[in-house]
Enzyme design. Structure first.
Site, PDB file in Angstrom:
ATOM      1  N   GLY A  22     -11.160  12.232 -44.471  1.00  0.00           N
ATOM      2  CA  GLY A  22     -11.882  11.206 -43.722  1.00  0.00           C
ATOM      3  C   GLY A  22     -13.078  11.730 -42.949  1.00  0.00           C
ATOM      4  O   GLY A  22     -13.614  12.811 -43.231  1.00  0.00           O
TER       5      GLY A  22
ATOM      6  N   GLY B 158     -28.317   7.721 -27.594  1.00  0.00           N
ATOM      7  CA  GLY B 158     -26.900   7.667 -27.215  1.00  0.00           C
ATOM      8  C   GLY B 158     -26.424   8.990 -26.634  1.00  0.00           C
ATOM      9  O   GLY B 158     -26.412  10.002 -27.325  1.00  0.00           O
TER      10      GLY B 158
ATOM     11  N   GLY C 230     -23.541  12.335 -29.678  1.00  0.00           N
ATOM     12  CA  GLY C 230     -24.956  12.612 -29.413  1.00  0.00           C
ATOM     13  C   GLY C 230     -25.147  13.943 -28.699  1.00  0.00           C
ATOM     14  O   GLY C 230     -26.025  14.738 -29.053  1.00  0.00           O
TER      15      GLY C 230
ATOM     16  N   GLY D 160     -22.437   4.854 -31.207  1.00  0.00           N
ATOM     17  CA  GLY D 160     -21.037   4.435 -31.304  1.00  0.00           C
ATOM     18  C   GLY D 160     -20.615   4.241 -32.749  1.00  0.00           C
ATOM     19  O   GLY D 160     -21.427   4.384 -33.675  1.00  0.00           O
TER      20      GLY D 160
ATOM     21  N   HIS E 256      -6.923  13.016 -32.904  1.00  0.00           N
ATOM     22  CA  HIS E 256      -5.536  13.251 -32.479  1.00  0.00           C
ATOM     23  C   HIS E 256      -4.836  11.946 -32.107  1.00  0.00           C
ATOM     24  O   HIS E 256      -3.623  11.837 -32.232  1.00  0.00           O
ATOM     25  CB  HIS E 256      -5.449  14.277 -31.335  1.00  0.00           C
TER      26      HIS E 256
ATOM     27  N   HIS F 277      -2.285  37.132 -15.837  1.00  0.00           N
ATOM     28  CA  HIS F 277      -3.520  37.590 -15.209  1.00  0.00           C
ATOM     29  C   HIS F 277      -4.136  38.686 -16.056  1.00  0.00           C
ATOM     30  O   HIS F 277      -3.413  39.565 -16.514  1.00  0.00           O
ATOM     31  CB  HIS F 277      -3.233  38.133 -13.807  1.00  0.00           C
TER      32      HIS F 277
HETATM   33  P1  FAD Z   1     -11.223   8.304 -40.772  1.00  0.00           P
HETATM   34  O1  FAD Z   1     -11.200   9.737 -40.460  1.00  0.00           O
HETATM   35  O2  FAD Z   1     -12.517   7.588 -40.653  1.00  0.00           O
HETATM   36  O3  FAD Z   1     -10.671   8.165 -42.251  1.00  0.00           O
HETATM   37  C1  FAD Z   1     -10.654   6.959 -42.946  1.00  0.00           C
HETATM   38  C2  FAD Z   1     -10.587   7.254 -44.423  1.00  0.00           C
HETATM   39  O4  FAD Z   1     -10.325   6.051 -45.119  1.00  0.00           O
HETATM   40  C3  FAD Z   1     -11.890   7.792 -45.018  1.00  0.00           C
HETATM   41  O5  FAD Z   1     -11.623   8.937 -45.772  1.00  0.00           O
HETATM   42  C4  FAD Z   1     -12.395   6.654 -45.890  1.00  0.00           C
HETATM   43  O6  FAD Z   1     -13.125   7.107 -47.019  1.00  0.00           O
HETATM   44  C5  FAD Z   1     -11.087   6.016 -46.310  1.00  0.00           C
HETATM   45  N1  FAD Z   1     -11.195   4.618 -46.714  1.00  0.00           N
HETATM   46  C6  FAD Z   1     -11.768   3.598 -46.039  1.00  0.00           C
HETATM   47  N2  FAD Z   1     -11.591   2.433 -46.687  1.00  0.00           N
HETATM   48  C7  FAD Z   1     -10.898   2.722 -47.811  1.00  0.00           C
HETATM   49  C8  FAD Z   1     -10.399   1.949 -48.864  1.00  0.00           C
HETATM   50  N3  FAD Z   1     -10.528   0.616 -48.877  1.00  0.00           N
HETATM   51  N4  FAD Z   1      -9.745   2.577 -49.874  1.00  0.00           N
HETATM   52  C9  FAD Z   1      -9.560   3.912 -49.838  1.00  0.00           C
HETATM   53  N5  FAD Z   1     -10.003   4.700 -48.854  1.00  0.00           N
HETATM   54  C10 FAD Z   1     -10.650   4.108 -47.852  1.00  0.00           C
HETATM   55  N6  FAD Z   1     -12.440  13.228 -32.923  1.00  0.00           N
HETATM   56  C11 FAD Z   1     -11.752  14.172 -32.263  1.00  0.00           C
HETATM   57  O7  FAD Z   1     -10.595  13.955 -31.914  1.00  0.00           O
HETATM   58  N7  FAD Z   1     -12.308  15.389 -31.973  1.00  0.00           N
HETATM   59  C12 FAD Z   1     -13.578  15.694 -32.329  1.00  0.00           C
HETATM   60  O8  FAD Z   1     -14.057  16.797 -32.061  1.00  0.00           O
HETATM   61  C13 FAD Z   1     -14.328  14.715 -33.023  1.00  0.00           C
HETATM   62  N8  FAD Z   1     -15.584  14.993 -33.408  1.00  0.00           N
HETATM   63  C14 FAD Z   1     -16.274  14.055 -34.104  1.00  0.00           C
HETATM   64  C15 FAD Z   1     -17.569  14.347 -34.479  1.00  0.00           C
HETATM   65  C16 FAD Z   1     -18.314  13.427 -35.172  1.00  0.00           C
HETATM   66  C17 FAD Z   1     -19.711  13.765 -35.578  1.00  0.00           C
HETATM   67  C18 FAD Z   1     -17.722  12.172 -35.540  1.00  0.00           C
HETATM   68  C19 FAD Z   1     -18.479  11.159 -36.335  1.00  0.00           C
HETATM   69  C20 FAD Z   1     -16.425  11.873 -35.173  1.00  0.00           C
HETATM   70  C21 FAD Z   1     -15.683  12.805 -34.440  1.00  0.00           C
HETATM   71  N9  FAD Z   1     -14.395  12.537 -34.018  1.00  0.00           N
HETATM   72  C22 FAD Z   1     -13.705  13.476 -33.320  1.00  0.00           C
HETATM   73  C23 FAD Z   1     -13.722  11.242 -34.307  1.00  0.00           C
HETATM   74  C24 FAD Z   1     -12.765  11.383 -35.483  1.00  0.00           C
HETATM   75  O9  FAD Z   1     -13.463  11.872 -36.598  1.00  0.00           O
HETATM   76  C25 FAD Z   1     -12.129  10.040 -35.804  1.00  0.00           C
HETATM   77  O10 FAD Z   1     -11.552   9.510 -34.636  1.00  0.00           O
HETATM   78  C26 FAD Z   1     -11.028  10.204 -36.848  1.00  0.00           C
HETATM   79  O11 FAD Z   1     -11.562  10.719 -38.040  1.00  0.00           O
HETATM   80  C27 FAD Z   1     -10.348   8.858 -37.124  1.00  0.00           C
HETATM   81  O12 FAD Z   1      -9.362   9.035 -38.080  1.00  0.00           O
HETATM   82  P2  FAD Z   1      -8.900   7.849 -39.036  1.00  0.00           P
HETATM   83  O13 FAD Z   1      -7.838   8.435 -39.895  1.00  0.00           O
HETATM   84  O14 FAD Z   1      -8.587   6.656 -38.249  1.00  0.00           O
HETATM   85  O15 FAD Z   1     -10.189   7.474 -39.918  1.00  0.00           O
END
Ligand code: FAD
Length: 469
Positions: free
Chosen positions: A42, A183, A188, A275, A325, A448
């Site tokens: 993801g 942002g 950002g 966002g 997380h 320490h």
């Molecule tokens: P996602 O990781 O978005 O995964 C969703 C998956 O579903 C994707 O692979 C997508 O392709 C797939 N998908 C969607 N629709 C379909 C469908 N219909 N069929 C099949 N597959 C599908 N969070 C942290 O905790 N620490 C960090 O340091 C951090 N850094 C970040 C830095 C950046 C630049 C960004 C953009 C985000 C960051 N985040 C961080 C946030 C974090 O990446 C997300 O909160 C997290 O990935 C959310 O997980 P998720 O499983 O909900 O969704």
């Protein structure tokens, strides 16, 4: 059960989906996972947490070699940036992680499907492959874990070259001379600081009169000072209103919210980090009548079930902080609930971190939030300047702040800015998870000399017992 019949079908292999799938499989549920992209993991693994941290690390080394080594008696005559190698390293780190997930699916006997997942009926998901072929999976339960996508501004459409989201900002092929970051939130500031360190002149334009949203503003002041020292500029209380793409960059027009004055600024690259929005396109929510809130997030009950029995949602696609997380814990909790266990997420202890230099880390409530709620509290604070290990490292900016309930001493929050606070925060998270007090932290051994002694000293500070100064 046939090859396409499952106990649980997970749509999306981000941290929510893949961690939830693994927990479900560990608990004996026959589990399938569907991913539309070529690689698993993801946003987090491909274009989020992992690549950003790889570049943050590399860019910190670049700055350290130029400015910090000399104080350690290490002379470096000329430091050159090799951006292609830095990017290739980042790509390798991403690949190691995404391939690791494929291995975990195999190890846990999870059946992965590559294609677009669409719920066509309760218990039925159609998977459409890149070749257009479809197959239908049936499952007792469905977990929607489709994550989020960056918000695009109508007058700043992503081309991922000059006007970039996080995806483009993690893959620039040369260092822009100038960059505007729209942002001043976590993404950002992190990505802006990468390019600032690599040589760009970065200006952050933020609508609010503060950076970092609701994070502790005393911590943010230290971070802002640190970023300004690196050369970053900030325009707060400022609204971007228009943009014009030029041959050699982008001109951004903005308006001050304090005096209404407008101005414009040109930059080689504009990063829009205003966002993220839940991603539910094509997953079948409308057809199934799955309820969403006005922000487009799927509405779930406390067991992550949508208004349609057997269809659940977790992670960025539902309410709460958009953090990897948080998504993971929800995936685990849901898997446990579906397997008949007592899955639960404690939203009071979700840590939030900004991986800049210095880092910020937080858990629980801020002083500001506690005052709003009318809860009385004591605060203990300890500066890294007074910590032996921080001095030895030569990194003394920042402090640790512990907030505890005035009557019970139970820890209500911790806010830190400084070296390695992204690691230090977790001892407070664990302490809070056990309902611990500042005295519990203060009476626990801390080796320490370590940075974690600053956490202990801050805990001692709650009772005005700070020793090291
Ligand atoms: P996602 O990781 O978005 O995964 C969703 C998956 O579903 C994707 O692979 C997508 O392709 C797939 N998908 C969607 N629709 C379909 C469908 N219909 N069929 C099949 N597959 C599908 N969070 C942290 O905790 N620490 C960090 O340091 C951090 N850094 C970040 C830095 C950046 C630049 C960004 C953009 C985000 C960051 N985040 C961080 C946030 C974090 O990446 C997300 O909160 C997290 O990935 C959310 O997980 P998720 O499983 O909900 O969704």
């Amino acid at each position: 059960m046939s090859e396409t019949q499952f106990d649980l079908i997970v749509i999306g292999s981000g941290p929510g989906g893949y961690v939830g799938a693994i927990r479900a499989a560990q608990l004996g549920l026959k589990t399938a996972i569907i991913e539309k992209d070529k690689t698993y993991g993801g946003t987090c693994l491909n274009v989020g947490c992992i690549p950003s941290k790889a570049l943050l690390e590399s860019s910190e080394h670049f700055v350290a070699a130029q400015h910090d080594f000399a104080a350690h008696g290490i002379k470096v005559s000329k430091v050159d940036l090799d951006l292609p190698t830095m990017m290739a390293r980042k790509d390798k780190v991403v690949k190691q992680n995404t391939e690791g997930i494929a291995f975990l699916f195999k190890k846990n006997k999870i059946t992965p499907f590559t294609g677009f997942g669409k719920i066509i009926a309760p218990g039925k998901v159609e998977v459409k492959g890149a070749d257009g072929n479809t197959q239908v999976l049936t499952g007792k339960n469905i977990m929607i874990a489709t994550g989020s996508a960056p918000v695009e501004l109508p007058f700043l459409k992503f081309d991922e070259k000059r006007i970039v989201s996080n995806t483009g900002a993690l893959a620039l092929t040369q260092v822009p001379k100038t960059m505007i970051v729209v942002g001043g939130g976590v993404i950002g500031l992190e990505l802006g600081s990468v390019w600032q360190r690599l040589g760009a002149k970065v200006t952050v334009i933020e609508y609010a009169n503060r950076l970092g949203g609701t994070m502790d503003q005393e911590c943010m002041t230290v971070l802002k000072r640190g970023l300004e020292k690196e050369g970053m500029s900030f325009l707060l209380s400022t609204k971007v209103t228009a943009s014009k793409t030029l041959n050699d960059g982008v001109e951004v027009t903005y308006e001050s919210l304090t005096d209404g004055k407008t101005a414009s600024m040109k930059a080689d690259v504009v990063l829009v980090a205003t966002g993220r929005k839940p991603f539910t396109t094509g997953v079948g929510c409308e057809e199934m009548g799955i309820q969403k809130d006005p922000q487009g997030r799927i509405v779930v009950d406390k067991h992550f079930q949508t208004n349609i029995p057997g269809i659940f949602a977790i992670g960025d696609v539902i309410t709460g902080p958009m953090l990897a997380h948080k998504a993971e814990e929800e995936g685990v909790a849901l898997a446990e609930i579906l397997a008949g266990h007592a899955g639960h997420v404690n939203y009071n202890t979700v840590p939030g971190i900004i991986y800049t230099h210095p880092e910020i880390a937080a858990v629980g409530l801020t002083e500001e939030q506690l005052k709003e709620k009318g809860i009385e509290f004591n605060v203990g604070k300890f500066p890294f300047m007074a910590n032996g290990r921080a001095r030895a490292k030569g990194f003394t900016d920042g402090f640790v702040k512990i907030i505890a309930d005035k009557k019970t001493d139970r820890i209500l929050g911790a806010h830190m800015v400084g070296p390695s606070v992204s690691e230090l925060i977790h001892e407070v998270v664990v302490c809070m998870e056990f309902g611990g007090s500042s005295e519990d932290l203060a009476r626990s051994f801390h080796a320490h000399p370590t940075l974690s002694e600053a956490v202990r000293e801050a805990a001692l500070g709650v009772e005005k017992r700070v020793r090291q100064m």
